[in-house]
Design a protein around this motif. Structure first.
Motif, PDB file in Angstrom:
ATOM      1  N   GLY A  17      -4.116  10.671  -7.358  1.00  0.00           N
ATOM      2  CA  GLY A  17      -3.341  11.897  -7.194  1.00  0.00           C
ATOM      3  C   GLY A  17      -3.759  12.720  -5.997  1.00  0.00           C
ATOM      4  N   ARG A  18      -5.039  12.652  -5.647  1.00  0.00           N
ATOM      5  CA  ARG A  18      -5.520  13.429  -4.498  1.00  0.00           C
ATOM      6  C   ARG A  18      -4.798  13.026  -3.224  1.00  0.00           C
ATOM      7  NH1 ARG A  18      -5.993  16.078  -1.023  1.00  0.00           N
ATOM      8  NH2 ARG A  18      -7.776  17.168  -0.088  1.00  0.00           N
ATOM      9  N   VAL A  19      -4.469  11.751  -3.081  1.00  0.00           N
ATOM     10  CA  VAL A  19      -3.786  11.257  -1.894  1.00  0.00           C
ATOM     11  C   VAL A  19      -2.271  11.375  -2.029  1.00  0.00           C
ATOM     12  CG1 VAL A  19      -3.353   9.212  -0.472  1.00  0.00           C
ATOM     13  CG2 VAL A  19      -5.669   9.696  -1.299  1.00  0.00           C
ATOM     14  N   VAL A  20      -1.742  10.916  -3.170  1.00  0.00           N
ATOM     15  CA  VAL A  20      -0.288  10.864  -3.340  1.00  0.00           C
ATOM     16  C   VAL A  20       0.320  12.250  -3.531  1.00  0.00           C
ATOM     17  CG1 VAL A  20       1.564   9.952  -4.792  1.00  0.00           C
ATOM     18  CG2 VAL A  20      -0.405   8.536  -4.257  1.00  0.00           C
ATOM     19  N   TRP A  21      -0.336  13.076  -4.360  1.00  0.00           N
ATOM     20  CA  TRP A  21       0.211  14.397  -4.662  1.00  0.00           C
ATOM     21  C   TRP A  21      -0.592  15.544  -4.050  1.00  0.00           C
ATOM     22  CZ3 TRP A  21      -0.322  11.570  -9.688  1.00  0.00           C
ATOM     23  CH2 TRP A  21       0.810  10.791  -9.938  1.00  0.00           C
ATOM     24  N   ASN A  22      -1.622  15.185  -3.259  1.00  0.00           N
ATOM     25  CA  ASN A  22      -2.462  16.178  -2.596  1.00  0.00           C
ATOM     26  C   ASN A  22      -3.114  17.130  -3.592  1.00  0.00           C
ATOM     27  OD1 ASN A  22      -3.651  17.277  -0.285  1.00  0.00           O
ATOM     28  ND2 ASN A  22      -2.108  18.895  -0.162  1.00  0.00           N
ATOM     29  N   SER A  23      -3.508  16.584  -4.731  1.00  0.00           N
ATOM     30  CA  SER A  23      -4.122  17.427  -5.764  1.00  0.00           C
ATOM     31  C   SER A  23      -4.973  16.553  -6.675  1.00  0.00           C
ATOM     32  CB  SER A  23      -3.044  18.142  -6.593  1.00  0.00           C
ATOM     33  OG  SER A  23      -3.620  18.869  -7.657  1.00  0.00           O
TER      34      SER A  23
ATOM     35  N   ASP B 238       1.657   5.632   2.812  1.00  0.00           N
ATOM     36  CA  ASP B 238       0.952   4.383   3.073  1.00  0.00           C
ATOM     37  C   ASP B 238      -0.548   4.666   3.069  1.00  0.00           C
ATOM     38  OD1 ASP B 238       0.049   1.947   3.821  1.00  0.00           O
ATOM     39  OD2 ASP B 238       0.915   1.962   5.838  1.00  0.00           O
ATOM     40  N   HIS B 239      -1.225   4.240   1.984  1.00  0.00           N
ATOM     41  CA  HIS B 239      -2.660   4.494   1.853  1.00  0.00           C
ATOM     42  C   HIS B 239      -3.251   3.466   0.893  1.00  0.00           C
ATOM     43  CE1 HIS B 239      -6.478   6.510   1.128  1.00  0.00           C
ATOM     44  NE2 HIS B 239      -6.199   7.351   2.117  1.00  0.00           N
ATOM     45  N   GLY B 240      -4.464   3.007   1.188  1.00  0.00           N
ATOM     46  CA  GLY B 240      -5.108   2.002   0.358  1.00  0.00           C
ATOM     47  C   GLY B 240      -5.354   2.446  -1.067  1.00  0.00           C
ATOM     48  N   ILE B 241      -5.493   3.753  -1.293  1.00  0.00           N
ATOM     49  CA  ILE B 241      -5.778   4.243  -2.638  1.00  0.00           C
ATOM     50  C   ILE B 241      -4.629   3.951  -3.586  1.00  0.00           C
ATOM     51  CG2 ILE B 241      -4.790   6.547  -2.393  1.00  0.00           C
ATOM     52  CD1 ILE B 241      -8.108   5.638  -4.144  1.00  0.00           C
ATOM     53  N   ASN B 242      -3.426   3.713  -3.044  1.00  0.00           N
ATOM     54  CA  ASN B 242      -2.282   3.390  -3.895  1.00  0.00           C
ATOM     55  C   ASN B 242      -2.505   2.116  -4.701  1.00  0.00           C
ATOM     56  OD1 ASN B 242      -0.433   5.533  -3.385  1.00  0.00           O
ATOM     57  ND2 ASN B 242       0.028   4.649  -1.385  1.00  0.00           N
ATOM     58  N   LEU B 243      -3.343   1.226  -4.201  1.00  0.00           N
ATOM     59  CA  LEU B 243      -3.604  -0.030  -4.897  1.00  0.00           C
ATOM     60  C   LEU B 243      -4.310   0.190  -6.225  1.00  0.00           C
ATOM     61  CD1 LEU B 243      -4.738  -2.226  -1.879  1.00  0.00           C
ATOM     62  CD2 LEU B 243      -2.467  -2.092  -2.925  1.00  0.00           C
ATOM     63  N   ILE B 244      -4.947   1.351  -6.388  1.00  0.00           N
ATOM     64  CA  ILE B 244      -5.647   1.638  -7.643  1.00  0.00           C
ATOM     65  C   ILE B 244      -4.667   1.759  -8.805  1.00  0.00           C
ATOM     66  CG2 ILE B 244      -5.638   4.187  -7.723  1.00  0.00           C
ATOM     67  CD1 ILE B 244      -8.648   4.042  -8.257  1.00  0.00           C
TER      68      ILE B 244
ATOM     69  N   ASN C 265       6.650   2.345  -5.657  1.00  0.00           N
ATOM     70  CA  ASN C 265       6.923   0.963  -5.290  1.00  0.00           C
ATOM     71  C   ASN C 265       5.843   0.078  -5.899  1.00  0.00           C
ATOM     72  OD1 ASN C 265       7.890  -1.345  -4.047  1.00  0.00           O
ATOM     73  ND2 ASN C 265       6.723  -0.977  -2.186  1.00  0.00           N
ATOM     74  N   ILE C 266       6.028  -0.341  -7.155  1.00  0.00           N
ATOM     75  CA  ILE C 266       5.014  -1.099  -7.886  1.00  0.00           C
ATOM     76  C   ILE C 266       5.530  -2.510  -8.140  1.00  0.00           C
ATOM     77  CG2 ILE C 266       3.685  -1.240 -10.033  1.00  0.00           C
ATOM     78  CD1 ILE C 266       3.773   1.774 -10.197  1.00  0.00           C
ATOM     79  N   ASP C 267       4.749  -3.509  -7.701  1.00  0.00           N
ATOM     80  CA  ASP C 267       5.141  -4.901  -7.893  1.00  0.00           C
ATOM     81  C   ASP C 267       4.906  -5.305  -9.346  1.00  0.00           C
ATOM     82  OD1 ASP C 267       5.798  -7.635  -7.098  1.00  0.00           O
ATOM     83  OD2 ASP C 267       3.682  -8.033  -7.476  1.00  0.00           O
ATOM     84  N   PRO C 268       5.955  -5.724 -10.077  1.00  0.00           N
ATOM     85  CA  PRO C 268       5.803  -6.022 -11.505  1.00  0.00           C
ATOM     86  C   PRO C 268       4.890  -7.211 -11.792  1.00  0.00           C
ATOM     87  CG  PRO C 268       8.000  -6.631 -10.732  1.00  0.00           C
ATOM     88  CD  PRO C 268       7.352  -5.858  -9.625  1.00  0.00           C
ATOM     89  N   LEU C 269       4.885  -8.227 -10.919  1.00  0.00           N
ATOM     90  CA  LEU C 269       4.023  -9.394 -11.144  1.00  0.00           C
ATOM     91  C   LEU C 269       2.551  -8.999 -11.053  1.00  0.00           C
ATOM     92  CD1 LEU C 269       3.489 -12.411 -11.539  1.00  0.00           C
ATOM     93  CD2 LEU C 269       3.726 -12.688  -9.055  1.00  0.00           C
ATOM     94  N   THR C 270       2.199  -8.293 -10.022  1.00  0.00           N
ATOM     95  CA  THR C 270       0.808  -7.859  -9.845  1.00  0.00           C
ATOM     96  C   THR C 270       0.379  -6.951 -10.989  1.00  0.00           C
ATOM     97  OG1 THR C 270       1.098  -7.974  -7.439  1.00  0.00           O
ATOM     98  CG2 THR C 270      -0.807  -6.755  -8.263  1.00  0.00           C
ATOM     99  N   LEU C 271       1.272  -6.053 -11.380  1.00  0.00           N
ATOM    100  CA  LEU C 271       0.955  -5.152 -12.482  1.00  0.00           C
ATOM    101  C   LEU C 271       0.783  -5.929 -13.779  1.00  0.00           C
ATOM    102  CD1 LEU C 271       0.638  -2.175 -13.374  1.00  0.00           C
ATOM    103  CD2 LEU C 271       3.098  -2.169 -13.867  1.00  0.00           C
ATOM    104  N   GLY C 272       1.625  -6.932 -14.003  1.00  0.00           N
ATOM    105  CA  GLY C 272       1.526  -7.734 -15.221  1.00  0.00           C
ATOM    106  C   GLY C 272       0.247  -8.543 -15.288  1.00  0.00           C
ATOM    107  N   VAL C 273      -0.153  -9.134 -14.170  1.00  0.00           N
ATOM    108  CA  VAL C 273      -1.395  -9.903 -14.134  1.00  0.00           C
ATOM    109  C   VAL C 273      -2.591  -8.990 -14.373  1.00  0.00           C
ATOM    110  CG1 VAL C 273      -2.932 -11.239 -12.635  1.00  0.00           C
ATOM    111  CG2 VAL C 273      -0.480 -11.736 -12.669  1.00  0.00           C
TER     112      VAL C 273
ATOM    113  N   ARG D 135       0.819  -1.216   0.000  1.00  0.00           N
ATOM    114  CA  ARG D 135       0.000   0.000   0.000  1.00  0.00           C
ATOM    115  C   ARG D 135       0.849   1.260   0.000  1.00  0.00           C
ATOM    116  NH1 ARG D 135      -4.781   0.325   3.386  1.00  0.00           N
ATOM    117  NH2 ARG D 135      -3.508   1.800   4.564  1.00  0.00           N
ATOM    118  N   THR D 136       2.170   1.092   0.056  1.00  0.00           N
ATOM    119  CA  THR D 136       3.060   2.254   0.159  1.00  0.00           C
ATOM    120  C   THR D 136       3.651   2.604  -1.195  1.00  0.00           C
ATOM    121  OG1 THR D 136       3.651   1.648   2.421  1.00  0.00           O
ATOM    122  CG2 THR D 136       5.099   3.190   1.289  1.00  0.00           C
TER     123      THR D 136
END
Length: 217
Positions: free
Chosen positions: A93-99, A28-34, A175-183, A22-23
């Motif tokens: 972006g609202r969470v990660v970049w505050n915009s 560290d926020h759940g919205i990162n999973l999007i 921090n993006i997991d390549p396997l999850t992104l590929g699937v 999630r980071t």
């Protein structure tokens, strides 16, 4: 194809919510999973709009109905995916970049241009469908494509405010997991192909109904 999309979609959900971090960017926020759907949808937008370009060019050359259907189907799905890219990007972006939005970011602005341009393509197509001036939509679909590679290379051509290139960039801070992104990419790619097949089939049925109506008349 639909079962492949369903199966890999379930696997994507499992990996995203069960194993992915999630980071991102130090937050560290759940919205990162999007991000695991935002990034594939953005790439598939380019694929769908490429289908519009290819279909438009081949329709101008051969005037076959299939190429016209391919172009419009790609435009519709590409526009849908572009909309989802903008929406999910704003939420992230609202969470990660505050915009929610940043006009100084070249990737955001050029992608919004693509959205408006292909909204125009759908309007032009709707006004010329099955008419003597269908070639206008094909010309529009051909010329409009020049905006697509511009927005996808904008992060490398100009200094980005927010968007770092994520592919082939060892310095990316996300921090993006390549396997999850590929699937996730595979699942959405199968869904895209399935939707394209359905939309082209609907075009064929619409043409048959129109032809029958002309015969009756």
């Amino acid at each position: 194809m639909r079962w492949g999309a369903f199966g890999f979609g379930l696997l994507s959900l499992t990996l995203v919510f069960g194993f992915a971090s999630r980071t991102m960017y130090g937050i560290d926020h759940g919205i990162n999973l999007i991000a695991y759907w935002h990034i594939p949808i953005a790439f598939l937008t380019a694929g769908a709009l490429s289908a519009t370009f290819v279909g438009s060019v081949l329709y101008l050359k051969y005037e076959g109905r299939f190429w016209n259907r391919l172009a419009h189907s790609g435009g519709e799905i590409g526009f849908l995916f572009a909309t989802l890219t903008l929406v999910t990007g704003s939420l992230w972006g609202r969470v990660v970049w505050n915009s929610w939005w940043e006009w100084s970011d070249v990737r955001l602005v050029t992608f919004l241009m693509v959205w408006f341009i292909y909204a125009g393509y759908l309007v032009v197509y709707a006004s010329t469908e099955r008419g003597n001036d269908e070639r206008y939509a094909a010309v529009y679909g051909t010329i409009a494509f020049v905006t697509v590679p511009i927005t996808y290379t904008a992060g490398r051509l100009w200094t980005p405010t927010f968007h770092e290139p994520t592919v082939a960039n060892p310095d990316v801070s996300a921090n993006i997991d390549p396997l999850t992104l590929g699937v996730s990419l595979l699942a959405l790619a199968l869904l895209y192909i399935y939707l394209m097949a359905i939309r082209i089939r609907l075009h064929e049925l619409e043409d048959r109904i129109a032809f029958r109506k002309e015969e009756v008349a």
